[in-house]
Write a protein that holds these residues in place. Structure first.
Motif, PDB file in Angstrom:
ATOM      1  N   MET A  56       3.957   8.809   5.414  1.00 19.55           N
ATOM      2  CA  MET A  56       3.300   7.666   4.783  1.00 19.55           C
ATOM      3  C   MET A  56       3.631   6.434   5.104  1.00 19.55           C
ATOM      4  O   MET A  56       4.931   6.152   5.234  1.00 19.55           O
ATOM      5  CB  MET A  56       3.885   8.058   3.158  1.00 19.55           C
ATOM      6  CG  MET A  56       3.177   6.882   2.237  1.00 19.55           C
ATOM      7  SD  MET A  56       3.846   7.444   0.681  1.00 19.55           S
ATOM      8  CE  MET A  56       3.853   6.110  -0.236  1.00 19.55           C
ATOM      9  N   SER A  57       2.824   5.431   4.967  1.00 22.31           N
ATOM     10  CA  SER A  57       3.068   4.306   5.455  1.00 22.31           C
ATOM     11  C   SER A  57       2.571   3.374   4.304  1.00 22.31           C
ATOM     12  O   SER A  57       2.441   3.931   3.095  1.00 22.31           O
ATOM     13  CB  SER A  57       2.372   3.699   6.599  1.00 22.31           C
ATOM     14  OG  SER A  57       0.962   3.922   6.284  1.00 22.31           O
ATOM     15  N   LEU A  58       2.094   2.074   4.345  1.00 16.20           N
ATOM     16  CA  LEU A  58       1.526   1.544   3.189  1.00 16.20           C
ATOM     17  C   LEU A  58       0.202   1.867   3.057  1.00 16.20           C
ATOM     18  O   LEU A  58      -0.456   2.007   3.871  1.00 16.20           O
ATOM     19  CB  LEU A  58       1.677  -0.025   3.433  1.00 16.20           C
ATOM     20  CG  LEU A  58       2.928  -0.785   3.106  1.00 16.20           C
ATOM     21  CD1 LEU A  58       2.605  -2.179   3.601  1.00 16.20           C
ATOM     22  CD2 LEU A  58       3.243  -0.709   1.663  1.00 16.20           C
TER      23      LEU A  58
ATOM     24  N   LEU B 287      -2.865  -5.461   3.902  1.00 16.95           N
ATOM     25  CA  LEU B 287      -1.697  -4.756   3.393  1.00 16.95           C
ATOM     26  C   LEU B 287      -0.706  -4.365   4.479  1.00 16.95           C
ATOM     27  O   LEU B 287       0.516  -4.698   4.251  1.00 16.95           O
ATOM     28  CB  LEU B 287      -2.462  -3.293   2.743  1.00 16.95           C
ATOM     29  CG  LEU B 287      -1.111  -2.606   1.863  1.00 16.95           C
ATOM     30  CD1 LEU B 287      -0.653  -3.428   0.706  1.00 16.95           C
ATOM     31  CD2 LEU B 287      -1.739  -1.065   1.257  1.00 16.95           C
ATOM     32  N   ARG B 288      -1.021  -3.930   5.510  1.00 20.72           N
ATOM     33  CA  ARG B 288       0.020  -3.605   6.596  1.00 20.72           C
ATOM     34  C   ARG B 288       0.554  -4.943   7.027  1.00 20.72           C
ATOM     35  O   ARG B 288       1.796  -4.712   7.143  1.00 20.72           O
ATOM     36  CB  ARG B 288      -0.634  -3.000   7.820  1.00 20.72           C
ATOM     37  CG  ARG B 288      -0.056  -2.414   8.914  1.00 20.72           C
ATOM     38  CD  ARG B 288      -0.581  -1.889  10.132  1.00 20.72           C
ATOM     39  NE  ARG B 288      -1.667  -2.417  10.564  1.00 20.72           N
ATOM     40  CZ  ARG B 288      -1.654  -3.477  11.281  1.00 20.72           C
ATOM     41  NH1 ARG B 288      -0.341  -3.805  11.769  1.00 20.72           N
ATOM     42  NH2 ARG B 288      -2.630  -4.304  11.896  1.00 20.72           N
TER      43      ARG B 288
ATOM     44  N   TYR C 244       6.802   1.342   3.479  1.00 21.33           N
ATOM     45  CA  TYR C 244       6.291   2.392   2.590  1.00 21.33           C
ATOM     46  C   TYR C 244       5.769   2.038   1.177  1.00 21.33           C
ATOM     47  O   TYR C 244       6.509   1.160   0.638  1.00 21.33           O
ATOM     48  CB  TYR C 244       6.992   3.547   2.503  1.00 21.33           C
ATOM     49  CG  TYR C 244       7.698   3.877   3.735  1.00 21.33           C
ATOM     50  CD1 TYR C 244       6.946   4.898   4.765  1.00 21.33           C
ATOM     51  CD2 TYR C 244       8.824   3.840   4.332  1.00 21.33           C
ATOM     52  CE1 TYR C 244       7.305   4.984   6.043  1.00 21.33           C
ATOM     53  CE2 TYR C 244       9.486   4.037   5.436  1.00 21.33           C
ATOM     54  CZ  TYR C 244       8.626   4.778   6.417  1.00 21.33           C
ATOM     55  OH  TYR C 244       9.294   5.104   7.580  1.00 21.33           O
ATOM     56  N   GLY C 245       4.852   2.600   0.775  1.00 18.87           N
ATOM     57  CA  GLY C 245       4.236   2.331  -0.586  1.00 18.87           C
ATOM     58  C   GLY C 245       2.903   2.555  -0.905  1.00 18.87           C
ATOM     59  O   GLY C 245       2.163   2.615   0.012  1.00 18.87           O
ATOM     60  N   GLU C 246       2.515   2.567  -2.152  1.00 18.52           N
ATOM     61  CA  GLU C 246       1.139   2.739  -2.431  1.00 18.52           C
ATOM     62  C   GLU C 246       0.613   1.457  -3.199  1.00 18.52           C
ATOM     63  O   GLU C 246       1.412   1.185  -4.258  1.00 18.52           O
ATOM     64  CB  GLU C 246       0.714   4.115  -3.011  1.00 18.52           C
ATOM     65  CG  GLU C 246      -0.918   4.040  -3.297  1.00 18.52           C
ATOM     66  CD  GLU C 246      -1.191   5.399  -3.948  1.00 18.52           C
ATOM     67  OE1 GLU C 246      -2.278   5.690  -4.654  1.00 18.52           O
ATOM     68  OE2 GLU C 246      -0.407   6.450  -3.456  1.00 18.52           O
TER      69      GLU C 246
ATOM     70  N   PHE D 108      12.840  -4.033  -1.349  1.00 19.12           N
ATOM     71  CA  PHE D 108      13.215  -3.696  -0.025  1.00 19.12           C
ATOM     72  C   PHE D 108      12.918  -2.256   0.130  1.00 19.12           C
ATOM     73  O   PHE D 108      13.882  -1.404  -0.414  1.00 19.12           O
ATOM     74  CB  PHE D 108      14.376  -4.107   0.486  1.00 19.12           C
ATOM     75  CG  PHE D 108      14.591  -5.622   0.564  1.00 19.12           C
ATOM     76  CD1 PHE D 108      14.050  -6.360   1.593  1.00 19.12           C
ATOM     77  CD2 PHE D 108      15.132  -6.381  -0.452  1.00 19.12           C
ATOM     78  CE1 PHE D 108      13.986  -7.846   1.395  1.00 19.12           C
ATOM     79  CE2 PHE D 108      15.276  -7.582  -0.475  1.00 19.12           C
ATOM     80  CZ  PHE D 108      14.560  -8.573   0.484  1.00 19.12           C
ATOM     81  N   GLU D 109      12.172  -1.764   0.833  1.00 23.70           N
ATOM     82  CA  GLU D 109      11.827  -0.290   0.912  1.00 23.70           C
ATOM     83  C   GLU D 109      12.810   0.658   1.815  1.00 23.70           C
ATOM     84  O   GLU D 109      13.512  -0.065   2.454  1.00 23.70           O
ATOM     85  CB  GLU D 109      10.352  -0.154   1.188  1.00 23.70           C
ATOM     86  CG  GLU D 109       9.272  -0.338   0.500  1.00 23.70           C
ATOM     87  CD  GLU D 109       9.193   0.363  -0.608  1.00 23.70           C
ATOM     88  OE1 GLU D 109       9.302   1.653  -0.568  1.00 23.70           O
ATOM     89  OE2 GLU D 109       9.130  -0.189  -1.739  1.00 23.70           O
TER      90      GLU D 109
END
Length: 165
Positions: A1-3, A28-29, A39-41, A85-86
């Motif tokens: 998973m990435s953004l 977004l990236r 990472y995140g949605e 901070f991911e």
């Protein structure tokens, strides 16, 4: 998973072109890279003035439409959000904590603003999206200094994809 970007179009005025979604995914990236978020949605909804007016009244106590609303999932319960901070590795990411939040954009207001400012609707939507993303991760613009910081970050990201004024 990435953004990841999950989006929906809940307004009738404009069909959202696939190219715009590709640009928003790139924004977004780039915004994530600039802020160290890997990472995140993010959930994005395109709506109209009537619906965003209702949300603005219900959640912010402001009885008028607005251009963009952000609802962060990572809030800490105080007035200001902490910058998120991911994690460094995807396998360490908790799927629930990976939900950064929701961004809602009024196409009606974005269209009016793009005409007022003399730039494309795609640029205005890109600006509002990056603005909303920065709110999700803790930025705000309560004074001139924080507004200038946010504006500089937004413009730098938009320039990378050619969405200039």
């Amino acid at each position: 998973m990435s953004l990841q970007l999950d989006w929906s179009n809940e307004q009738q005025k404009l069909e959202i072109p696939d190219e715009w979604i590709a640009t928003l995914e790139k924004l977004l990236r780039l915004a994530g890279e600039a802020e160290g978020i890997q990472y995140g949605e993010v959930s994005l909804t395109f709506t109209n003035d009537e619906e965003i007016h209702q949300l603005n009244r219900e959640y912010r106590g402001i009885d008028r439409p607005t251009d963009v609303l952000s609802f962060a999932m990572q809030e800490d319960g105080v007035d200001e959000l902490d910058i998120i901070f991911e994690v460094e590795h995807e396998e360490d990411a908790d799927p629930i904590s990976g939900m950064l939040g929701d961004i809602i954009i009024s196409v009606d207001t974005a269209l009016a603003q793009s005409e007022e400012y003399g730039h494309s609707l795609e640029r205005e939507i890109g600006f509002l999206f990056v603005h909303g993303f920065l709110h999700l991760i803790g930025y705000d613009h309560q004074d001139d200094e924080t507004e200038a910081e946010m504006t500089a970050k937004q413009e730098a990201i938009l320039q990378q994809v050619g969405l200039t004024r």
